[in-house]
Design an enzyme around this catalytic site. Structure first.
Site, PDB file in Angstrom:
ATOM      1  CD  GLU A  53      -2.526  -0.901   2.873  1.00 19.67           C
ATOM      2  OE1 GLU A  53      -2.217   0.144   3.303  1.00 19.67           O
ATOM      3  OE2 GLU A  53      -3.132  -1.970   3.451  1.00 19.67           O
ATOM      4  CG  ASP A  64      -2.410   7.750   8.473  1.00 20.02           C
ATOM      5  OD1 ASP A  64      -2.387   6.403   8.611  1.00 20.02           O
ATOM      6  OD2 ASP A  64      -2.818   8.833   7.308  1.00 20.02           O
TER       7      ASP A  64
END
Length: 272
Positions: A53, A64
């Site tokens: 990814e 994140d």
């Protein structure tokens, strides 16, 4: 599905045939530089990652944690743009032949143009896109463009997702389902959430798609725990932290990335 989405499915099926989970590694494009990021990801594949990814750095990455945010900030200050992300996908795919997905929030794709982004990602050899913040109800334009260009559209489900919502998400997605193992942001954890296995069970009740688990896996022991019940184990923060810790010594960073990938690859084969 067609194009590289088919290759993605083939890799996941091959791992299942070997009675193991696939190892999926995440790394942001442009970190520490575009060229350095490409070398880092190739090292991860050399170590044992089955699928990659590539993150599209974002100034407000809601999913994140601080490690990936730090790397994203370095990439953004270095001038990373979508062109650099696509170059990373292209060069990693050309060098390794493994399926490469782009993980991105929706806003950059929307501004770039969904049809244009899908066409260019496919041209670069991309296998699909993971879109953690795109509501299924607003995804038709993207999904049509992705399907036209042979790309998988991967949606994220969370432990908080009700069964009906899980069914809606999995019906719209392709490639695999990304199961977030815990509530909160990405990052390494001391242990893997018990919610993960229950979430995978609930997802499997709604779809034949493979289910890959991410958020929190950082070592071989955790990878083997997740591999018992998941089709794929997704690791991001541990790779990014390894590169951050050795940001001034690329050779050491590449060696440690290979070693971490190899350790995790052993973990997904062990299935504790």
């Amino acid at each position: 599905m067609s194009g590289n989405a088919t290759a993605l499915s083939a890799v996941l099926a091959a791992a299942r045939a070997e009675n193991r989970a696939a190892l999926m590694g995440y790394f942001p494009a442009g970190f520490p530089t575009v060229e350095g990021g490409i070398r880092a990801v190739i090292a991860m594949v050399e170590g044992g990652c089955d699928i990659i990814e590539i993150g599209l750095p974002h100034s407000d990455p809601v999913l994140d944690g601080p490690v990936i945010q730090t790397a994203d900030d370095i990439a953004l200050r270095g001038g990373i743009r979508i062109g650099g992300v696509l170059r990373t996908v292209r060069e990693v795919y050309a060098a390794t032949g493994v399926p490469v997905l782009c993980m991105t929030y929706w806003n950059p794709v929307d501004r770039y143009g969904p049809e244009r982004f899908a066409a260019e990602l496919a041209e670069a050899g991309g296998a699909g896109c993971i879109l953690p913040d795109l509501p299924v109800e607003e995804s038709e334009t993207w999904r049509k463009a992705a399907e036209q260009h042979g790309l998988a559209t991967v949606f994220v489900v969370a432990p908080s997702s009700a069964d009906a919502r899980v069914a809606t998400i999995t019906a719209a997605g392709s490639g695999f389902v990304y199961a977030a193992s815990l509530m909160g942001v990405t990052g390494t954890r001391e242990s893997v959430s018990r919610d993960a296995s229950d979430l995978v069970r609930r997802v499997r009740a709604t779809t034949e798609l493979p289910v890959c688990v991410g958020l929190g896996v950082s070592n071989a022991t955790q990878a083997s725990e997740v591999a018992v019940f998941a089709d794929g184990v997704i690791v991001g923060t541990a790779f990014v932290k390894t590169a951050l810790d050795r940001i001034d010594d690329e050779d050491a960073a590449l060696g440690e990335l290979r070693a971490l990938a190899a350790d995790l690859a052993r973990g997904v084969r062990r299935r504790s």
